[in-house]
Write an enzyme that holds these catalytic residues in place. Structure first.
Site, PDB file in Angstrom:
ATOM      1  N   CYS A  43      -9.643 -26.363  13.034  1.00 19.20           N
ATOM      2  CA  CYS A  43     -10.917 -27.085  13.057  1.00 19.20           C
ATOM      3  C   CYS A  43     -10.718 -28.594  13.114  1.00 19.20           C
ATOM      4  O   CYS A  43     -11.564 -29.321  13.635  1.00 19.20           O
ATOM      5  CB  CYS A  43     -11.752 -26.709  11.837  1.00 19.20           C
ATOM      6  SG  CYS A  43     -12.352 -25.004  11.885  1.00 19.20           S
ATOM      7  N   ASP A  59      -7.988  -7.012   0.146  1.00 20.85           N
ATOM      8  CA  ASP A  59      -7.180  -7.139   1.359  1.00 20.85           C
ATOM      9  C   ASP A  59      -7.992  -6.581   2.514  1.00 20.85           C
ATOM     10  O   ASP A  59      -8.856  -5.717   2.316  1.00 20.85           O
ATOM     11  CB  ASP A  59      -5.867  -6.348   1.251  1.00 20.85           C
ATOM     12  CG  ASP A  59      -6.084  -4.864   1.531  1.00 20.85           C
ATOM     13  OD1 ASP A  59      -5.867  -4.428   2.681  1.00 20.85           O
ATOM     14  OD2 ASP A  59      -6.507  -4.125   0.610  1.00 20.85           O
ATOM     15  N   CYS A 104     -14.863 -26.584   7.573  1.00 19.08           N
ATOM     16  CA  CYS A 104     -13.536 -26.021   7.361  1.00 19.08           C
ATOM     17  C   CYS A 104     -12.472 -27.114   7.448  1.00 19.08           C
ATOM     18  O   CYS A 104     -12.539 -27.996   8.307  1.00 19.08           O
ATOM     19  CB  CYS A 104     -13.259 -24.933   8.399  1.00 19.08           C
ATOM     20  SG  CYS A 104     -11.621 -24.180   8.270  1.00 19.08           S
ATOM     21  N   ASP A 137       0.859  -1.174   0.000  1.00 20.85           N
ATOM     22  CA  ASP A 137       0.000   0.000   0.000  1.00 20.85           C
ATOM     23  C   ASP A 137       0.902   1.233   0.000  1.00 20.85           C
ATOM     24  O   ASP A 137       1.975   1.224   0.593  1.00 20.85           O
ATOM     25  CB  ASP A 137      -0.885  -0.040   1.249  1.00 20.85           C
ATOM     26  CG  ASP A 137      -1.985   0.993   1.223  1.00 20.85           C
ATOM     27  OD1 ASP A 137      -1.911   1.931   0.415  1.00 20.85           O
ATOM     28  OD2 ASP A 137      -2.925   0.870   2.029  1.00 20.85           O
ATOM     29  N   HIS A 146      -7.279 -20.097  11.489  1.00 21.07           N
ATOM     30  CA  HIS A 146      -8.592 -20.511  10.987  1.00 21.07           C
ATOM     31  C   HIS A 146      -9.200 -19.442  10.090  1.00 21.07           C
ATOM     32  O   HIS A 146      -9.689 -19.735   8.986  1.00 21.07           O
ATOM     33  CB  HIS A 146      -9.560 -20.806  12.127  1.00 21.07           C
ATOM     34  CG  HIS A 146     -10.992 -20.817  11.661  1.00 21.07           C
ATOM     35  ND1 HIS A 146     -11.531 -21.868  10.960  1.00 21.07           N
ATOM     36  CD2 HIS A 146     -11.960 -19.852  11.718  1.00 21.07           C
ATOM     37  CE1 HIS A 146     -12.783 -21.571  10.618  1.00 21.07           C
ATOM     38  NE2 HIS A 146     -13.064 -20.350  11.067  1.00 21.07           N
ATOM     39  N   CYS A 205      -9.145 -26.484   7.944  1.00 23.26           N
ATOM     40  CA  CYS A 205      -7.906 -25.976   8.535  1.00 23.26           C
ATOM     41  C   CYS A 205      -7.497 -26.801   9.748  1.00 23.26           C
ATOM     42  O   CYS A 205      -8.315 -27.508  10.349  1.00 23.26           O
ATOM     43  CB  CYS A 205      -8.066 -24.504   8.933  1.00 23.26           C
ATOM     44  SG  CYS A 205      -8.899 -24.211  10.510  1.00 23.26           S
TER      45      CYS A 205
END
Length: 379
Positions: free
Chosen positions: A317, A274, A312, A96, A343, A314
C-alpha cells in the site's frame, strides 16, 4: 534458543465482555492473542519468504501433517534438522494433525477405530494415519504446538453420525495424549491441543468439552466449523462452545476465516485462528481492506492511482497503485500474487493488533461495530 523461556504459558492481560487479549509464551517466542496464524501448509506460506511473513506481524505459522507426510516426508524433514531449520522460520509453528485433510482430500479412504487408511491425492500411494502416527509425524517435524488427531464431519451429516464421530475423536484424543507424552524431549518442549467436536449441537459440544477436560491439554481447539454451515450457524455455535472450554487455556477456532468472522469470533471468546483465505485470495486477485474486499481484476482499477488501502501500513500500500496491481493481476504476473499476499497477511495482522488494542482499552464493542459498518458497507 533461550533456555529460560517456558514450554507453554498462557496468560490473559485484559477482557472486554467475552473478548480477551493476552499472550502465549513458548521457547521459540511469544504469541500475542488474539492471534492469526498464516498457513504454511507445505513448509511455505505461498508467495512469501519467511522473513516477509514475520515482517507482517505474524508470531506463529501453521504447517500440515497430511501434506508434509506425503511430500517431502516427515522422516526426511527430521533428517534435515526439523521444520524450523528446513524452512528457515525460527518462531513457533503449530501443525494440524492431518485429520481434516484426510477426510477432504485423500482418495479411497477407510475409517476404522484404529485410524484412517487412504490413498494420496498426489500419487495414489497408500498410507495409514492413526493418532499415534500423527503424533510421531508432528514430533519428527519438530512442531511447537501439536494438534490431537480427530475426524471432522460436515455439519449437515445426520446427528447420529456426528455423535459417533465426536465419540471416536474423543477416544483418539486420549490416544493422542498418550502418544504425545511418550515423545521424550519433544513432549517436554512443546504443547498439545485437544479438539472439541460436535458440529452445531450444544449437547454434543458439552460432552466433547467434558471429555477433553478429563484428558487435559495445553490448549483447546473448536473444530467442525467453517465446513459449509455459514456464518450465522457458526456464530450461534460460538455463542456457547468457547465457554465450555477451560478459561485458563487458549481457544483456537480452526480454519477461520474472513475478517468479519475473526471479529465475531473474538467477540465470543476465541483466541487463535488460521485460514488459507488471505494467501489464496492474494494469488487470485482479491485484497482485503478496512472497507471490504477488493477485486483487482475489475476494470475500474485500471487507471486508479490510489493505494490499495489508505489505512494500511504495508509496503504494497505504501509503494504501489491499484492500477499497477490490476495490471499485474490481469497479466498473471507472479509479483501480483506476492504483493497482494503480503498486503492481505499484513491487513490480517493489523486487524488482530487493532482488536488487541481495543480489548485492552475496554472499547472492543465500539471497535467491532465500527469495523462491521465499514467492512460490510460494500456488500
Amino acid at each position: 534458543m533461550a533456555s529460560d523461556r517456558p514450554r507453554f504459558r498462557f496468560s490473559v492481560s485484559a477482557t472486554d465482555g467475552k473478548a480477551r487479549t493476552g499472550q502465549i509464551e513458548m521457547r521459540r517466542g511469544t504469541i500475542r492473542t488474539p492471534a492469526f496464524m498464516p498457513v504454511g501448509t507445505a513448509a511455505t506460506v505461498k508467495a512469501m519468504k519467511p522473513e516477509t511473513v514475520r515482517a507482517t506481524g505474524a508470531d506463529i505459522i501453521l504447517g500440515n501433517t497430511y501434506h508434509l507426510m506425503l511430500r517431502p516426508g516427515a522422516e526426511r524433514v527430521a533428517r534435515l534438522g526439523g521444520l524450523h531449520q528446513f524452512m528457515q522460520w525460527d518462531r513457533p509453528i503449530l501443525t494440524d494433525s492431518g485429520g481434516y485433510q484426510v477426510m477432504s482430500l485423500a482418495e479411497l479412504r477407510k475409517l476404522t477405530e484404529e485410524g484412517v487408511t487412504f490413498r494420496s491425492h498426489i500419487d495414489g500411494s497408500k498410507h495409514m494415519l492413526t493418532p499415534e502416527r500423527s503424533m510421531e509425524i508432528q514430533r519428527l517435524l519438530g512442531s511447537d504446538i501439536v494438534m490431537a488427531f480427530d475426524e471432522c464431519p460436515r455439519a449437515d451429516r445426520p446427528i447420529g453420525e456426528i455423535e459417533a464421530s465426536m465419540e471416536l475423536s474423543m477416544r483418539w484424543a486420549k490416544r493422542s495424549r498418550d502418544a504425545f507424552d511418550a515423545g521424550g524431549e519433544h513432549a517436554a518442549q512443546s504443547a498439545l491441543f485437544g479438539i472439541q467436536q460436535g458440529a452445531l449441537d450444544q449437547g454434543l459440544r458439552a460432552r466433547s468439552a467434558e471429555a477433553l477436560r478429563a484428558i487435559g491439554f495445553d490448549g483447546y481447539a473448536i473444530g467442525g466449523l467453517a465446513v459449509g454451515e455459514g456464518q450465522e450457524a457458526m456464530f450461534a455455535t460460538l455463542d456457547f462452545a468457547p465457554g465450555m472450554l477451560p478459561e485458563d487455556a487458549p481457544r483456537y477456532l480452526m480454519g477461520v476465516g474472513k475478517p468479519d468472522d475473526l471479529v465475531g469470533a473474538v467477540e465470543r471468546g476465541v483466541d487463535m485462528f488460521d485460514c488459507v483465505l488471505p494467501t489464496r485470495s492474494g494469488r487470485n486477485g482479491q485484497a482485503f481492506t478496512w472497507t471490504g474486499p477488493v477485486n483487482l481484476r475489475n476494470a475500474r482499477h485500471a487507471e486508479d492511482t490510489a493505494p490499495l488501502d489508505e489505512r494500511c501500513t504495508c509496503p504494497t500500500c505504501g509503494k504501489y497503485s491499484r492500477a499497477y496491481l490490476h495490471h499485474l493481476t490481469k497479466s498473471g504476473e507472479m509479483l501480483g500474487a506476492m504483493l497482494l499476499t503480503e498486503h492481505n497477511l499484513s491487513f490480517y495482522q493489523q486487524l488482530m493488533q487493532a482488536m488487541r488494542d481495543a480489548i485492552a482499552a475496554g472499547k472492543f464493542a465500539n471497535f467491532a461495530d465500527s469495523f462491521r459498518n465499514d467492512y460490510l458497507s460494500r456488500k
